[in-house]
Design a protein around this motif. Sequence first.
Motif, PDB file in Angstrom:
ATOM      1  N   PHE A   1     -10.222  11.464   0.803  1.00 59.33           N
ATOM      2  CA  PHE A   1      -9.699  10.131   1.087  1.00 59.33           C
ATOM      3  C   PHE A   1     -10.023   9.224  -0.094  1.00 59.33           C
ATOM      4  N   THR A   2      -9.005   8.826  -0.856  1.00 61.44           N
ATOM      5  CA  THR A   2      -9.235   7.941  -1.996  1.00 61.44           C
ATOM      6  C   THR A   2      -8.322   6.729  -1.916  1.00 61.44           C
ATOM      7  N   ILE A   3      -8.862   5.592  -2.350  1.00 58.60           N
ATOM      8  CA  ILE A   3      -8.097   4.355  -2.453  1.00 58.60           C
ATOM      9  C   ILE A   3      -8.230   3.892  -3.892  1.00 58.60           C
ATOM     10  N   ASP A   4      -7.132   3.866  -4.631  1.00 62.56           N
ATOM     11  CA  ASP A   4      -7.141   3.504  -6.057  1.00 62.56           C
ATOM     12  C   ASP A   4      -8.166   4.329  -6.842  1.00 62.56           C
ATOM     13  N   GLU A   5      -8.205   5.624  -6.572  1.00 62.73           N
ATOM     14  CA  GLU A   5      -9.120   6.567  -7.241  1.00 62.73           C
ATOM     15  C   GLU A   5     -10.593   6.287  -6.950  1.00 62.73           C
ATOM     16  N   LYS A   6     -10.892   5.513  -5.909  1.00 56.22           N
ATOM     17  CA  LYS A   6     -12.279   5.225  -5.505  1.00 56.22           C
ATOM     18  C   LYS A   6     -12.472   5.683  -4.070  1.00 56.22           C
TER      19      LYS A   6
ATOM     20  N   LYS B   1      -8.116   2.839  12.261  1.00 52.46           N
ATOM     21  CA  LYS B   1      -7.739   2.674  13.669  1.00 52.46           C
ATOM     22  C   LYS B   1      -6.559   3.562  14.086  1.00 52.46           C
ATOM     23  N   PRO B   2      -5.531   3.762  13.232  1.00 48.42           N
ATOM     24  CA  PRO B   2      -4.436   4.654  13.651  1.00 48.42           C
ATOM     25  C   PRO B   2      -4.902   6.064  14.018  1.00 48.42           C
ATOM     26  N   PHE B   3      -5.901   6.584  13.311  1.00 50.69           N
ATOM     27  CA  PHE B   3      -6.429   7.918  13.615  1.00 50.69           C
ATOM     28  C   PHE B   3      -7.181   7.915  14.939  1.00 50.69           C
ATOM     29  N   LYS B   4      -7.936   6.844  15.204  1.00 52.60           N
ATOM     30  CA  LYS B   4      -8.696   6.739  16.448  1.00 52.60           C
ATOM     31  C   LYS B   4      -7.744   6.659  17.644  1.00 52.60           C
ATOM     32  N   VAL B   5      -6.698   5.841  17.531  1.00 49.11           N
ATOM     33  CA  VAL B   5      -5.722   5.686  18.612  1.00 49.11           C
ATOM     34  C   VAL B   5      -4.971   6.994  18.849  1.00 49.11           C
ATOM     35  N   ALA B   6      -4.626   7.694  17.766  1.00 47.50           N
ATOM     36  CA  ALA B   6      -3.871   8.945  17.873  1.00 47.50           C
ATOM     37  C   ALA B   6      -4.756  10.117  18.307  1.00 47.50           C
ATOM     38  N   GLY B   7      -6.072   9.945  18.225  1.00 50.97           N
ATOM     39  CA  GLY B   7      -6.980  11.034  18.590  1.00 50.97           C
ATOM     40  C   GLY B   7      -7.025  12.132  17.547  1.00 50.97           C
ATOM     41  N   ARG B   8      -6.778  11.761  16.304  1.00 46.78           N
ATOM     42  CA  ARG B   8      -6.807  12.716  15.193  1.00 46.78           C
ATOM     43  C   ARG B   8      -8.028  12.451  14.325  1.00 46.78           C
ATOM     44  N   ASP B   9      -8.501  13.510  13.650  1.00 45.98           N
ATOM     45  CA  ASP B   9      -9.639  13.387  12.754  1.00 45.98           C
ATOM     46  C   ASP B   9      -9.136  13.161  11.332  1.00 45.98           C
ATOM     47  N   VAL B  10      -9.716  12.177  10.656  1.00 45.53           N
ATOM     48  CA  VAL B  10      -9.315  11.847   9.284  1.00 45.53           C
ATOM     49  C   VAL B  10      -9.574  13.030   8.362  1.00 45.53           C
ATOM     50  N   LYS B  11     -10.563  13.844   8.684  1.00 42.12           N
ATOM     51  CA  LYS B  11     -10.955  14.963   7.824  1.00 42.12           C
ATOM     52  C   LYS B  11      -9.916  16.089   7.811  1.00 42.12           C
ATOM     53  N   GLY B  12      -8.908  15.984   8.666  1.00 37.70           N
ATOM     54  CA  GLY B  12      -7.848  16.987   8.684  1.00 37.70           C
ATOM     55  C   GLY B  12      -6.729  16.690   7.699  1.00 37.70           C
ATOM     56  N   TYR B  13      -6.840  15.563   6.992  1.00 38.68           N
ATOM     57  CA  TYR B  13      -5.770  15.135   6.090  1.00 38.68           C
ATOM     58  C   TYR B  13      -6.326  14.777   4.713  1.00 38.68           C
ATOM     59  N   ASP B  14      -5.522  15.020   3.683  1.00 40.28           N
ATOM     60  CA  ASP B  14      -5.814  14.525   2.340  1.00 40.28           C
ATOM     61  C   ASP B  14      -5.002  13.248   2.174  1.00 40.28           C
ATOM     62  N   ILE B  15      -5.685  12.137   1.899  1.00 45.19           N
ATOM     63  CA  ILE B  15      -5.021  10.843   1.837  1.00 45.19           C
ATOM     64  C   ILE B  15      -5.343  10.163   0.513  1.00 45.19           C
ATOM     65  N   SER B  16      -4.308   9.646  -0.117  1.00 42.36           N
ATOM     66  CA  SER B  16      -4.458   8.863  -1.339  1.00 42.36           C
ATOM     67  C   SER B  16      -3.668   7.573  -1.159  1.00 42.36           C
ATOM     68  N   ILE B  17      -4.319   6.424  -1.378  1.00 43.51           N
ATOM     69  CA  ILE B  17      -3.671   5.123  -1.199  1.00 43.51           C
ATOM     70  C   ILE B  17      -3.746   4.342  -2.504  1.00 43.51           C
TER      71      ILE B  17
ATOM     72  N   ALA C   1       0.865  -1.185   0.000  1.00 40.21           N
ATOM     73  CA  ALA C   1       0.000   0.000   0.000  1.00 40.21           C
ATOM     74  C   ALA C   1       0.899   1.230   0.000  1.00 40.21           C
ATOM     75  N   ARG C   2       0.813   2.040  -1.044  1.00 36.59           N
ATOM     76  CA  ARG C   2       1.582   3.281  -1.126  1.00 36.59           C
ATOM     77  C   ARG C   2       0.664   4.425  -0.687  1.00 36.59           C
ATOM     78  N   VAL C   3       1.034   5.077   0.405  1.00 32.81           N
ATOM     79  CA  VAL C   3       0.197   6.109   1.022  1.00 32.81           C
ATOM     80  C   VAL C   3       0.802   7.483   0.784  1.00 32.81           C
ATOM     81  N   LYS C   4      -0.030   8.404   0.301  1.00 36.95           N
ATOM     82  CA  LYS C   4       0.355   9.813   0.157  1.00 36.95           C
ATOM     83  C   LYS C   4      -0.551  10.604   1.100  1.00 36.95           C
ATOM     84  N   MET C   5       0.058  11.311   2.048  1.00 36.18           N
ATOM     85  CA  MET C   5      -0.725  12.035   3.049  1.00 36.18           C
ATOM     86  C   MET C   5      -0.212  13.458   3.208  1.00 36.18           C
ATOM     87  N   SER C   6      -1.154  14.395   3.338  1.00 29.69           N
ATOM     88  CA  SER C   6      -0.808  15.784   3.615  1.00 29.69           C
ATOM     89  C   SER C   6      -1.947  16.416   4.398  1.00 29.69           C
ATOM     90  N   LYS C   7      -1.661  17.530   5.046  1.00 28.78           N
ATOM     91  CA  LYS C   7      -2.725  18.276   5.734  1.00 28.78           C
ATOM     92  C   LYS C   7      -3.695  18.774   4.674  1.00 28.78           C
TER      93      LYS C   7
END
Length: 137
Positions: A34-39, A56-72, A23-29
């Motif tokens: 949130f896309t996985i294979d353009e879906k 789960k990593p976001f839940k454990v870290a106490g961070r909101d997924v909506k604060g990041y742009d993620i492409s996998i 899994a190649r992950v690209k993440m930025s603020k």
Amino acid sequence: MAKEETKKDKIVWISGRRKTSVARVKMSKGKGAFTIDEKSIEEVFPQLLDREKLLKPFKVAGRDVKGYDISIKLSGGGKKSQLIAAQLGLAKALVEMEANLRPLLKDADLLTRDPRMKERKKYGLKRARKAPQFSKR
């Protein structure tokens, strides 16, 4: 001061692996794309438990997924293997963004790569360890 500004706009490229899955992950603020294979995440992992495990990593870290742009980008293996590889990639990317999250994610066992791989086939055998049937006569 300039270093802190570039750190906020930092784009992180990280890979996570499990068996033959990568899994190649690209993440930025960002704004929460949130896309996985353009879906969307719902298309790739329709089951709620799978989505919860992925995030789960976001839940454990106490961070909101909506604060990041993620492409996998996923490749190889099966769905569950890809899920675990993506989860590892997300956890590693969070640590790369914020180093102080490392102890939290490490205690939750989210930064450990599962080393189990398929054993190679040996010559003279049918599979890695299965031998042909013995015939006495």
